[in-house]
Design a protein around this motif. Structure first.
Motif, short mmCIF file in Angstrom:
data_model
loop_
_atom_site.label_atom_id
_atom_site.label_comp_id
_atom_site.label_asym_id
_atom_site.label_seq_id
_atom_site.Cartn_x
_atom_site.Cartn_y
_atom_site.Cartn_z
N ARG A 29 0.83 -1.21 0.00
CA ARG A 29 0.00 0.00 0.00
C ARG A 29 0.86 1.25 0.00
O ARG A 29 0.56 2.23 -0.70
CB ARG A 29 -0.94 0.00 1.20
CG ARG A 29 -2.05 -1.01 1.11
CD ARG A 29 -3.14 -0.78 2.12
NE ARG A 29 -2.69 -0.50 3.47
CZ ARG A 29 -2.84 -1.33 4.49
NH1 ARG A 29 -3.42 -2.49 4.33
NH2 ARG A 29 -2.40 -0.97 5.70
N PHE A 79 -5.78 -0.96 -5.57
CA PHE A 79 -5.86 -1.98 -4.51
C PHE A 79 -6.74 -3.14 -4.95
O PHE A 79 -6.44 -4.30 -4.68
CB PHE A 79 -6.40 -1.39 -3.21
CG PHE A 79 -5.46 -0.41 -2.55
CD1 PHE A 79 -4.11 -0.41 -2.82
CD2 PHE A 79 -5.95 0.50 -1.64
CE1 PHE A 79 -3.25 0.48 -2.20
CE2 PHE A 79 -5.10 1.40 -1.01
CZ PHE A 79 -3.75 1.39 -1.29
N TYR A 86 -9.14 -3.34 0.67
CA TYR A 86 -9.18 -1.93 1.06
C TYR A 86 -10.32 -1.65 2.04
O TYR A 86 -10.36 -0.56 2.63
CB TYR A 86 -9.33 -1.03 -0.18
CG TYR A 86 -10.65 -1.23 -0.90
CD1 TYR A 86 -11.76 -0.48 -0.57
CD2 TYR A 86 -10.78 -2.16 -1.91
CE1 TYR A 86 -12.97 -0.65 -1.21
CE2 TYR A 86 -11.96 -2.35 -2.55
CZ TYR A 86 -13.06 -1.59 -2.21
OH TYR A 86 -14.26 -1.78 -2.84
N GLN A 97 -2.29 7.21 3.31
CA GLN A 97 -2.16 7.02 1.86
C GLN A 97 -2.16 8.37 1.14
O GLN A 97 -1.34 8.61 0.25
CB GLN A 97 -3.31 6.16 1.33
CG GLN A 97 -3.28 4.71 1.73
CD GLN A 97 -2.11 3.97 1.16
OE1 GLN A 97 -1.34 3.37 1.89
NE2 GLN A 97 -1.94 4.01 -0.14
#
Length: 118
Positions: A29, A79, A86, A97
């Motif tokens: 991520r 994702f 997610y 993020q």
């Protein structure tokens, strides 16, 4: 005949494997956020027009900010393609993020603006 308890060892190994898998997911991520920030920074530079040598500003700089926002939103779709869950991400995770994307976007765009004027 003695019996040795195997359940705690298996549980410990299973717990360690889960922690490692979660760690790998967090790294993926973070890498998505970093690469998305760099890509959006480069797109912002090339799409926003030539920089004014006197001020260093681009005529359509708002497009760069829109690319940043699109990069943060588009991460959800990346994702999904990478099969990263997610739905388990909370507000703090999405803020992380977005911040990582912003940081790399800002660094790459400002670096491109600086080197374009030299």
């Amino acid at each position: 005949m003695q019996t040795t308890p195997k359940a705690p060892k298996e549980k410990g190994a299973d717990e360690k494997a889960q922690k490692q898998a979660a760690h790998v997911q967090r790294i993926k991520r973070t890498l998505v956020a970093c690469f998305m920030g760099i890509a959006m920074g480069l797109l912002s530079f090339y799409v926003s027009g030539p920089a004014d040598p006197a001020t260093g500003l681009q005529p359509n700089a708002i497009i760069g900010v829109l690319f940043l926002m699109a990069g943060v939103v588009f991460q959800k779709h990346i994702f999904m393609m990478m099969r990263i869950d997610y739905t388990e991400l909370g507000g703090k995770d999405w803020f992380y993020q977005a911040f990582m994307t912003f940081a790399f976007w800002f660094i790459s765009w400002s670096t491109m603006l600086t080197t374009a004027l030299m």
